[in-house]
Design an enzyme around this catalytic site. Structure first.
Site, short mmCIF file in Angstrom:
data_model
loop_
_atom_site.label_atom_id
_atom_site.label_comp_id
_atom_site.label_asym_id
_atom_site.label_seq_id
_atom_site.Cartn_x
_atom_site.Cartn_y
_atom_site.Cartn_z
N SER A 90 0.86 -1.25 -0.03
CA SER A 90 -0.10 0.18 -0.18
C SER A 90 0.81 1.41 0.02
O SER A 90 0.36 2.34 -0.14
CB SER A 90 -0.96 0.13 1.31
OG SER A 90 -2.17 -0.44 0.94
N PHE A 148 -9.77 -12.49 0.45
CA PHE A 148 -8.50 -13.19 1.16
C PHE A 148 -9.23 -13.39 2.26
O PHE A 148 -8.32 -13.53 3.45
CB PHE A 148 -7.54 -12.27 1.39
CG PHE A 148 -6.91 -11.82 -0.15
CD1 PHE A 148 -6.25 -12.77 -1.08
CD2 PHE A 148 -6.81 -10.52 -0.55
CE1 PHE A 148 -5.88 -12.47 -2.25
CE2 PHE A 148 -6.13 -10.28 -1.86
CZ PHE A 148 -5.75 -11.14 -2.79
N THR A 151 -6.55 -16.89 3.72
CA THR A 151 -5.21 -16.22 3.06
C THR A 151 -4.65 -17.18 2.02
O THR A 151 -4.48 -16.52 1.09
CB THR A 151 -4.22 -16.15 4.49
OG1 THR A 151 -5.08 -15.36 5.43
CG2 THR A 151 -3.06 -15.73 3.86
N TYR A 187 -10.93 2.10 6.12
CA TYR A 187 -9.97 1.74 4.97
C TYR A 187 -10.60 0.75 4.02
O TYR A 187 -11.27 -0.22 4.47
CB TYR A 187 -8.66 1.14 5.72
CG TYR A 187 -7.42 1.00 4.64
CD1 TYR A 187 -6.86 2.00 4.51
CD2 TYR A 187 -7.25 -0.28 3.83
CE1 TYR A 187 -5.41 1.68 3.63
CE2 TYR A 187 -6.22 -0.29 3.21
CZ TYR A 187 -5.26 0.62 2.87
OH TYR A 187 -4.03 0.41 2.30
N ASN A 189 -9.22 -0.55 -0.30
CA ASN A 189 -8.33 -0.82 -1.38
C ASN A 189 -9.24 -0.26 -2.48
O ASN A 189 -8.79 0.21 -3.61
CB ASN A 189 -8.02 -2.05 -1.69
CG ASN A 189 -7.04 -2.73 -0.48
OD1 ASN A 189 -5.84 -1.77 -0.40
ND2 ASN A 189 -7.13 -3.66 0.21
N THR A 327 2.24 2.37 5.29
CA THR A 327 2.74 1.15 5.51
C THR A 327 2.13 0.19 4.31
O THR A 327 1.08 0.64 3.60
CB THR A 327 2.22 0.43 6.75
OG1 THR A 327 0.91 0.94 6.98
CG2 THR A 327 2.84 1.07 7.97
N GLY A 328 2.68 -0.89 4.09
CA GLY A 328 2.19 -1.85 2.96
C GLY A 328 2.15 -3.36 3.28
O GLY A 328 3.41 -3.63 4.07
N ASN A 355 0.84 -11.69 6.84
CA ASN A 355 -0.07 -12.60 7.57
C ASN A 355 0.22 -12.88 8.99
O ASN A 355 0.09 -14.12 9.37
CB ASN A 355 -0.82 -13.61 6.70
CG ASN A 355 -1.98 -14.23 7.34
OD1 ASN A 355 -2.65 -13.49 7.72
ND2 ASN A 355 -2.39 -15.54 7.17
#
Length: 395
Positions: A90, A148, A151, A187, A189, A327-328, A355
């Site tokens: 991100s 997801f 995962t 938040y 995406n 952060t990503g 994860n």
């Protein structure tokens, strides 16, 4: 005078300090000096918690500090290096926001205009503005929550797929919205899928072209790429390892993938040096006008000790210092990339796993070590109201 000091190699990694420019005696007061011993300790802890390797680079007014522990590749056992390239997740959102703010400077976009003015009929509510999208206040459902939910199976289902932006939007729009337009930070995406669609519509060019022409080439970011839908990371790079949901299950090598499920929300590849250069340039006023940088820094609450602007996050540290960046998380990689208010000190830190909530929380300590020095306390919790998993593309 240029001098270099190479730190003692250890079983866990190496440290290198390079002084490139002496700070003048009349310089203004600065943040506490970074605590490099504590920084190395944070990285070692992340490795003990399951990351194959971890590394960090600090650029501070001409002085570069670098440290790395562990391995980049579990097959070859090659040591992780601070020059390795990696997927930045991100942190891509800040790149996308910069392009859009440049378009505002060019009078091609208005932040408080409805998204539907530029992308007619895309969104179900004409009240959703460009500003709402860039600050995660649109209420658009985050399609990665479902993608997801499991995962590893979720990742394997999309690893080689190529999505259109419209297909990603359909996944979001099939769900109820989470807030009214302009509501609280939530938040998603999906917001930065919309950002990518705006970039393409307003410029007539691909994301690759706009990132290259507006950011990568002007800043000479030689390690930064947007290869979608290619699956490989060019050149020397860290491999990324996804932690399964089942405790004790073997890590999954997630390095090669299209990242088509993210695109303008999280598909850029870069290095610690390039991300520090990027953030220093942004906060130093070299990528947008002062007016648009001020818009990026109009903050809304976004969790404990942090706030969100337009594609930019502020974190408030234990010593009273605030840092700015993003952060990503993308499958196999956790990234922290932040800089001081003036951009003169910047940190990028990486752990090549995802994860893994323990590793994610531990890596927050790299900010404390880099910007608070020996005054640092244990990092506070990192809750942002979002899941800490590979689909969440962390803030």
């Amino acid at each position: 005078m240029v001098s270099a000091t190479v730190g003692r190699a250890t079983a866990l990694g190496t440290t290198v300090l390079v002084s490139l420019l002496a700070v003048p005696a009349h310089a203004a007061p600065q943040e506490p000096a970074p605590d490099l011993t504590a920084l190395r300790g944070v990285l070692r802890t992340a490795m003990q918690q399951g990351a194959p390797g971890a590394m960090a680079r600090i650029d501070d007014r001409g002085t570069v500090s670098k440290t790395a522990v562990g391995i980049a590749d579990r097959k070859t056992l090659r040591a992780l290096g601070t020059t390795d390239r990696f997927r930045i997740g991100s942190v891509t959102k800040t790149f996308s926001a910069v392009v859009l703010l440049q378009l505002v400077d060019e009078k091609k976009l208005k932040l408080d205009a409805p998204v539907n003015r530029y992308l007619p009929g895309l969104l179900p509510d004409d009240r959703i503005t460009v500003r709402h999208v860039l600050s995660h206040r649109s209420g658009l459902y985050d399609y990665t929550n479902d993608m997801f939910a499991k995962t590893v199976p979720g990742f394997e289902a999309v690893r080689t797929k190529v999505f259109t932006f419209r297909q990603l939007m359909e996944r979001s729009l099939a769900k109820p919205r989470t807030t009214a337009p302009g509501g609280a930070y939530t938040y998603s995406n999906t917001n930065f899928v919309v950002a990518g669609m705006l970039i393409k519509k307003l410029t007539g060019n691909s994301l690759h072209t706009e990132y290259e022409n507006r950011i990568i080439k002007p800043l000479k970011l030689s390690d930064t790429f947007y290869v979608h839908p290619g699956t490989k990371i060019p050149g020397r790079h860290a491999r990324g390892y996804l932690t399964p949901d089942t405790p004790g299950a073997a890590l999954v090598d997630a390095t090669e993938q299209t990242v088509s499920w993210a695109q303008s929300a999280g598909a850029v590849i870069s290095s610690a040096r390039d991300l520090n250069t990027f953030l220093s340039a942004l906060l130093g006023g070299r990528l947008t006008s002062a007016a648009q940088l001020a818009q990026m820094e109009r903050w809304v609450p976004a969790g404990s000790g942090q706030a969100y602007g337009l594609g930019l996050r502020r974190r408030d540290l234990s010593c009273g210092v605030s840092v700015y960046g993003h952060t990503g998380a993308v499958q196999g990689f956790y990234t922290y990339a932040f800089a001081s208010k003036d951009g003169r000190r910047s940190l990028t830190a990486l752990a090549n796993t995802s994860n893994n909530g323990s590793v994610h929380t531990t890596m927050l300590g790299t900010l404390e070590s880099a910007f608070c020095g020996r005054k640092a306390k244990a990092p506070r919790g990192s809750s942002t109201g979002e899941r800490i998993d590979p689909g969440a593309l962390l803030r």
